[in-house]
Design an enzyme around this catalytic site. Structure first.
Site, PDB file in Angstrom:
ATOM      1  N   TYR A 247       4.036   6.298  10.128  1.00  0.00           N
ATOM      2  CA  TYR A 247       3.204   5.159   9.741  1.00  0.00           C
ATOM      3  C   TYR A 247       4.027   4.096   9.009  1.00  0.00           C
ATOM      4  O   TYR A 247       3.884   2.900   9.272  1.00  0.00           O
ATOM      5  CB  TYR A 247       2.028   5.628   8.870  1.00  0.00           C
ATOM      6  CG  TYR A 247       0.912   4.616   8.774  1.00  0.00           C
ATOM      7  CD1 TYR A 247      -0.212   4.711   9.590  1.00  0.00           C
ATOM      8  CD2 TYR A 247       0.979   3.546   7.887  1.00  0.00           C
ATOM      9  CE1 TYR A 247      -1.234   3.779   9.529  1.00  0.00           C
ATOM     10  CE2 TYR A 247      -0.033   2.603   7.812  1.00  0.00           C
ATOM     11  CZ  TYR A 247      -1.138   2.722   8.634  1.00  0.00           C
ATOM     12  OH  TYR A 247      -2.150   1.787   8.571  1.00  0.00           O
TER      13      TYR A 247
ATOM     14  N   TYR B 275      -9.190   5.401   7.589  1.00  0.00           N
ATOM     15  CA  TYR B 275      -9.364   5.734   9.005  1.00  0.00           C
ATOM     16  C   TYR B 275     -10.408   6.850   9.069  1.00  0.00           C
ATOM     17  O   TYR B 275     -10.240   7.875   8.406  1.00  0.00           O
ATOM     18  CB  TYR B 275      -8.059   6.259   9.616  1.00  0.00           C
ATOM     19  CG  TYR B 275      -6.993   5.198   9.824  1.00  0.00           C
ATOM     20  CD1 TYR B 275      -6.147   4.804   8.790  1.00  0.00           C
ATOM     21  CD2 TYR B 275      -6.816   4.603  11.077  1.00  0.00           C
ATOM     22  CE1 TYR B 275      -5.168   3.841   8.993  1.00  0.00           C
ATOM     23  CE2 TYR B 275      -5.832   3.642  11.286  1.00  0.00           C
ATOM     24  CZ  TYR B 275      -5.014   3.264  10.243  1.00  0.00           C
ATOM     25  OH  TYR B 275      -4.045   2.312  10.446  1.00  0.00           O
TER      26      TYR B 275
ATOM     27  N   HIS C 282       0.835  -1.197   0.000  1.00  0.00           N
ATOM     28  CA  HIS C 282       0.000   0.000   0.000  1.00  0.00           C
ATOM     29  C   HIS C 282       0.872   1.251   0.000  1.00  0.00           C
ATOM     30  O   HIS C 282       1.752   1.393   0.845  1.00  0.00           O
ATOM     31  CB  HIS C 282      -0.927   0.009   1.218  1.00  0.00           C
ATOM     32  CG  HIS C 282      -2.121  -0.887   1.066  1.00  0.00           C
ATOM     33  ND1 HIS C 282      -3.250  -0.774   1.828  1.00  0.00           N
ATOM     34  CD2 HIS C 282      -2.354  -1.897   0.194  1.00  0.00           C
ATOM     35  CE1 HIS C 282      -4.135  -1.684   1.448  1.00  0.00           C
ATOM     36  NE2 HIS C 282      -3.607  -2.392   0.465  1.00  0.00           N
TER      37      HIS C 282
ATOM     38  N   LYS D 253       1.070  -0.300  15.119  1.00  0.00           N
ATOM     39  CA  LYS D 253       2.475  -0.362  15.523  1.00  0.00           C
ATOM     40  C   LYS D 253       2.863  -1.586  16.364  1.00  0.00           C
ATOM     41  O   LYS D 253       4.054  -1.897  16.493  1.00  0.00           O
ATOM     42  CB  LYS D 253       2.848   0.913  16.312  1.00  0.00           C
ATOM     43  CG  LYS D 253       2.909   2.161  15.469  1.00  0.00           C
ATOM     44  CD  LYS D 253       4.154   2.180  14.613  1.00  0.00           C
ATOM     45  CE  LYS D 253       4.016   3.066  13.411  1.00  0.00           C
ATOM     46  NZ  LYS D 253       4.025   2.370  12.132  1.00  0.00           N
TER      47      LYS D 253
ATOM     48  N   PRO E  64      -4.152   0.222  19.026  1.00  0.00           N
ATOM     49  CA  PRO E  64      -3.904  -0.264  17.661  1.00  0.00           C
ATOM     50  C   PRO E  64      -3.916   0.793  16.556  1.00  0.00           C
ATOM     51  O   PRO E  64      -3.391   0.539  15.473  1.00  0.00           O
ATOM     52  CB  PRO E  64      -5.015  -1.288  17.447  1.00  0.00           C
ATOM     53  CG  PRO E  64      -6.055  -0.974  18.464  1.00  0.00           C
ATOM     54  CD  PRO E  64      -5.350  -0.365  19.619  1.00  0.00           C
TER      55      PRO E  64
END
Ligand code: FAD
Ligand code: DHB
Length: 394
Positions: free
Chosen positions: A389, A205, A77, A301, A297
């Protein structure tokens, strides 16, 4: 002691991704280990957890020689989407950092590592009961355990506590030396796994006035969704129909038509917690992964932190065995914690920005909206999110 006596170089407690990866990397460098796991292989292989691997974690799995299936089946991704206040925007990791993440379930990582271990690296002792470390502050540490009613003793040079948050190893650091930092969040995540195509090519998200939602996946035909729920919620009250309806509402009219519904193959509620226990080492005991720290979560990570701990620990143990150099062992905890705290900060920040904590009319909710509006329009803010990220270097 009347029982079975064994010996190894590194005694590893726990066959989660941390313990399995450590054993595999050590073997590649010629260091032997024994893994003691409380549960059955079947249980460990079917535990549904994380899904996003940082580029550094993928490189470690390559180094461990267990990345073939990951490269065949994992989905690379280049970015994620964020949805808030009727607006959707994309964080382009590749453009902002030159890096990507790979969607490949923790379950699959675990299966690949177990298969590699059992193909010749050494045994995993499944269903080891009452695993107990002894004499960790001496140079002859031991692990005792019971297997099928028989007492066993495993003499080791070192012990790696990879036994997760509920394990026994953290408590072997004397309480007068231990410092624990914790934040418990006042909500949980309800997760659902279903064999339906994902609603989007990338993760979404979402912040919604009724709570957070996340659209993720395991493959092009298997979706993983989460919604923020109350800690008092009983999973039995959440029928599949109710979960799908809530997901559609929280993702809004643009995404909802793309959500394909179907029967769940797993659903569960998990609490959210930030937790760090220091120091991460005591004598010849070294903690790695969830045994020393937990992140909420949001930001994906947890598994990646276990992998970076294991990288530092393996490097330090190899320096000991190859060169008799113990400097990296001496600084292991400090080195690992420097990266852990940064991931704790990122996970806390993502959680704080995207979940419902307060009334929508509160100052705090206004701050969340301002943070998201800034993120939507600032390349600098997007770069900060992206570099965390995809994973800080290790
Ligand atoms: P674990 O995976 O916890 O492995 C520890 C192992 O030790 C287990 O196999 C356990 O059975 C064994 N063990 C425990 N005690 C003993 C003992 N006394 N003796 C012998 N063996 C023992 N992270 C994300 O990034 N994204 C997510 O979506 C996500 N979802 C999660 C959902 C849940 C319900 C949980 C609990 C965690 C989730 N995580 C997630 C976190 C991520 O899965 C963990 O960070 C990761 O599993 C850490 O790996 P580990 O090897 O350190 O510990
Ligand atoms: C998943 C879990 C996460 O916590 C996250 O931030 C992204 C994806 C997942 O399980 O797919």
């Amino acid at each position: 002691m009347a029982g079975v006596r064994e010996r190894t170089q590194v005694g590893i407690i726990g066959a989660g991704p941390g313990g399995l990866l450590l054993a595999r990397l050590l073997k590649i460098h010629g260091v032997d280990s024994v893994i003691l796991e409380a549960r059955t292989r079947d249980y460990v292989e079917s535990r549904i957890r994380a899904g996003v691997l940082e580029q550094g974690t993928v490189s470690l799995l390559e180094e461990a020689g267990v990345a073939d299936r990951l490269h065949r089946e994992g989905l690379v991704h280049d970015g994620v989407e964020i949805a808030a206040d009727g607006r959707r925007f994309r964080i382009d990791f590749r453009d902002l950092t030159g890096k990507t993440v790979t969607v490949y379930g923790q379950t699959e990582v675990t299966k690949d590592l177990i298969a590699a271990r059992l193909a010749g690296d050494g045994a995993i002792v499944w269903e080891a009961a009452d695993v107990t470390p002894h004499d960790v502050d001496s140079d002859r540490p031991r692990l005792t355990y019971r297997l099928a009613g028989r007492e066993h003793e495993l003499q080791c040079d070192f012990i790696a506590g990879c036994d997760g948050y509920h394990g026994v190893s953290r408590n072997c650091v004397p309480s007068f030396l231990r410092q624990e930092f914790e934040r418990v969040y006042p909500f949980g995540w309800l997760g659902i796994l279903a064999d339906v195509p994902p609603c989007s090519d990338e993760l979404i998200y979402a912040r919604h006035e009724d709570g957070f939602a996340l659209a993720s996946m395991r493959s092009r035909t298997r979706s993983r969704y989460y919604i923020q729920c109350s800690l008092d919620d009983d999973i039995a009250e959440w029928s599949d129909e109710r979960i799908w309806a809530e997901l559609k509402r929280r993702f809004g009219p643009e995404v909802a038509p793309h959500i394909v519904t179907g029967p769940s193959i797993e659903k569960s509620i998990a609490p959210l917690r930030s937790f760090v226990s220091t120091p991460m080492q005591h004598g010849r005991l070294f903690l790695a992964g969830d045994s020393a720290h937990i992140v909420p979560p949001t930001g994906a990570k947890g598994l990646n932190l276990a992998a970076s701990d294991v990288h530092y620990l393996c490097r330090a143990l190899v320096a000991h065995y190859r060169r008799g150099d113990d400097r990296l062992l001496g600084s292991y905890g400090e080195t690992a914690l420097a990266r852990v705290w940064k991931a704790e900060r990122f996970s806390w920040w993502m959680t704080s920005m995207l979940h419902k904590f307060h009334d929508e009319a509160s100052f705090e909710a206004q701050m969340q909206r301002a943070e998201l509006a800034y993120l939507a329009d600032s390349r600098a803010a997007q770069t900060a999110l992206a570099e965390n990220y995809v994973g800080l270097p290790f």
